[in-house]
Design a protein around this motif. Sequence first.
Motif, short mmCIF file in Angstrom:
data_model
loop_
_atom_site.label_atom_id
_atom_site.label_comp_id
_atom_site.label_asym_id
_atom_site.label_seq_id
_atom_site.Cartn_x
_atom_site.Cartn_y
_atom_site.Cartn_z
N GLY A 390 18.26 -45.25 4.42
CA GLY A 390 18.57 -44.33 5.52
C GLY A 390 19.42 -45.01 6.58
N GLY A 391 19.35 -44.46 7.80
CA GLY A 391 20.18 -44.96 8.90
C GLY A 391 19.89 -46.41 9.24
N ALA A 392 18.61 -46.76 9.31
CA ALA A 392 18.24 -48.14 9.68
C ALA A 392 18.72 -49.12 8.61
N ALA A 393 18.54 -48.72 7.35
CA ALA A 393 18.94 -49.59 6.24
C ALA A 393 20.45 -49.82 6.27
N ARG A 412 13.21 -45.17 -2.60
CA ARG A 412 12.45 -44.15 -3.33
C ARG A 412 13.41 -43.24 -4.10
N THR A 413 14.43 -42.75 -3.35
CA THR A 413 15.44 -41.92 -4.02
C THR A 413 16.58 -42.84 -4.45
N LYS A 416 20.35 -42.51 -3.59
CA LYS A 416 20.81 -42.85 -2.22
C LYS A 416 21.08 -44.35 -2.11
N SER A 458 10.23 -45.91 6.77
CA SER A 458 9.24 -45.67 7.82
C SER A 458 7.81 -45.84 7.30
N VAL A 459 7.69 -46.31 6.08
CA VAL A 459 6.35 -46.43 5.48
C VAL A 459 5.54 -47.52 6.19
P1 ATR Z 1 16.02 -44.13 9.46
O1 ATR Z 1 17.18 -43.68 10.28
O2 ATR Z 1 14.86 -44.63 10.25
O3 ATR Z 1 16.41 -45.08 8.41
P2 ATR Z 1 16.00 -42.04 7.50
O4 ATR Z 1 17.48 -42.04 7.50
O5 ATR Z 1 15.28 -40.74 7.47
O6 ATR Z 1 15.44 -42.81 8.76
O7 ATR Z 1 15.50 -42.94 6.26
C1 ATR Z 1 14.16 -43.10 5.95
C2 ATR Z 1 14.04 -44.06 4.78
O8 ATR Z 1 12.64 -44.26 4.54
C3 ATR Z 1 14.63 -43.54 3.50
O9 ATR Z 1 15.11 -44.62 2.75
C4 ATR Z 1 13.43 -42.88 2.82
O10 ATR Z 1 13.52 -42.80 1.42
P3 ATR Z 1 14.25 -41.55 0.71
O11 ATR Z 1 15.72 -41.83 0.79
O12 ATR Z 1 13.72 -41.55 -0.66
O13 ATR Z 1 13.85 -40.33 1.50
C5 ATR Z 1 12.36 -43.86 3.18
N1 ATR Z 1 11.03 -43.26 3.13
C6 ATR Z 1 10.50 -42.40 4.02
N2 ATR Z 1 9.24 -42.06 3.64
C7 ATR Z 1 8.99 -42.74 2.50
C8 ATR Z 1 7.86 -42.84 1.62
N3 ATR Z 1 6.74 -42.17 1.88
N4 ATR Z 1 7.96 -43.64 0.56
C9 ATR Z 1 9.09 -44.33 0.30
N5 ATR Z 1 10.18 -44.28 1.08
C10 ATR Z 1 10.14 -43.51 2.16
#
Ligand code: ATR
Length: 545
Positions: A390-393, A412-413, A416, A458-459
């Motif tokens: 996601g954004g932080a990554a 997870r996905t 992405k 965010s896990v």
């Molecule tokens: P942020 O800006 O904080 O990075 P985000 O863009 O919503 O927020 O990204 C959240 C990240 O946490 C994503 O990589 C998400 O995985 P998916 O791309 O599969 O959605 C990951 N994430 C959130 N909840 C999760 C969970 N329960 N298990 C595994 N990965 C999770």
Amino acid sequence: MSLGRYTTAAMTRLTVAIMVRSLKQALSAAAQAAERGADLVEFRIDEFASDLPAITALVDQSPLPSIITIRPTWEGGHYTGDDAGRIAAFEAACAGPRKPAYLDVELLAYQRSQPLRQAVDRLVDHPGQVNPTDTGLILSNHDFTTRPVDLYQRVEAMLAAPACRVMKVAWRARSLRDNVEAFQLIDQRHKPTIALCMGEEGLPSRVLARKFGGLLTYVALEEGAGTAPGQPTVGQMKSLYRWDALNADTRVYGVIGHPVGHSMSPAFHNAGFDAAGFNGIYLPLPIPPEYEHFKATVATWLDAKGLHFRGASVTIPHKQNLLRFVQERGGEVEPLSLRIGAANTLVVRDDGSLFACNTDYAAALDSVCDALHITRDGLRGQRIAVLGAGGAARAIVAGFAHYGATVVIYNRTHDKAIELAKEFNNAPTVTGGTARVVAAPMEKLCDSCCQVYINCTSVGMHPKIDQSPVPPEVAKGWAPGTVVFDTVYTPIETRLLREAKAAGCVTVPGIEMFVRQGADQSRRWTGMTPPIEALRKLVASRLGG
Ligand code: ATR
């Protein structure tokens, strides 16, 4: 009517507003106000206006000079009586040996009721007064819903009233931009002025009243004891918002986001400014998500005369908006922020030009480098696992890849992760080489053989603190000395960090990134190195660590 500027030598007075329920309660509140450093108290006797001897005693025994206000329901107060009752109460307030510093009377009541006007004019100081008194008249106007369309007509009427010593206008801020109008009203200085905006967006007008030389600002004694929306407490004003340090030259900063009400950044940066002796103030700056709001508000603040708006931390949902805005204004953007597509820091240089950068990835780089006892140059050849896409990554992948580390993304996905890897793989690095970023399926995390693991999902975040993005059997297999960094900082020690520590890993908590990205911002604004250790403690204590 003369519209000459008056000059003021007096400091803006910190005024604790007290809703009076009894003589004892009000005097005790006033004593606490004095103890906490207030200059003035406002006794709101809306619901206490019939106890005339007690009103006289209240003014007489108050440990601080007082304002007497009887706000009727039609102007947002609680007084339901008639003008005769108000006249009697004002007369009682002025009947003792000590007089109130001010009577506050609503402009509309003053205009509408001749008996009230005549009675008030008998009690306050003005050019035609035959009985000398120090009590001044505040004519006031309040709008709890919006900015009144006829604001300037009301101001004109206050200016025109010979007995009016102070004009007061207060309205519900529609956006942060309304604060600038409040500053302009104070700055015109035709009469001593109180110009305040209510609500969360109005906080700057309350704090910066001192910077612009407003007559006073209102604060509450305790949280929840305020008499209008958005009043900070006296303690917050004194310590969090650096009241005693504010002056006309104070530089203004803030955290722009939506929402920002619970941000730790004001406490963090104001403590940093304090420690450095830097003449700055840092405020929460809520701006609705759309770019047009961001653009209009930031442009208005940058252009506001005398405001000295010199920078901001920018958070969700405005990180992209900041990049766009700075580019549109012809400013400079750090190239890596552009590639990431998000910036979190606005710097307004002395010549007024803008600079945007991203201190998030830099903080992550330095946190990890310190844990590995290497410099950024040493990242070349390191293998870094990033969990999340996601954004932080994104910012973290870009940063490590830019400095030559091999980055493996697990998400997870999986698609992405592949997308993100594709975007940064082969990008130019600082050394002139090309970045190496790959995606790997989550199931392969167990044999990834990385020196560093960074959780960017965010896990594990509060309230789901029993979760970890890494299966326990994988964490158990990590080699001692492996660096594990969790960007989650609520709680400070996440389950991931606990399990990594148990396996002998070197752990880096998420507050490290928060502290470092903030310290980097502060350094860019002030030119001074903030006291990192003290700030780390402050953040940890606010997070309950
Ligand atoms: P942020 O800006 O904080 O990075 P985000 O863009 O919503 O927020 O990204 C959240 C990240 O946490 C994503 O990589 C998400 O995985 P998916 O791309 O599969 O959605 C990951 N994430 C959130 N909840 C999760 C969970 N329960 N298990 C595994 N990965 C999770």
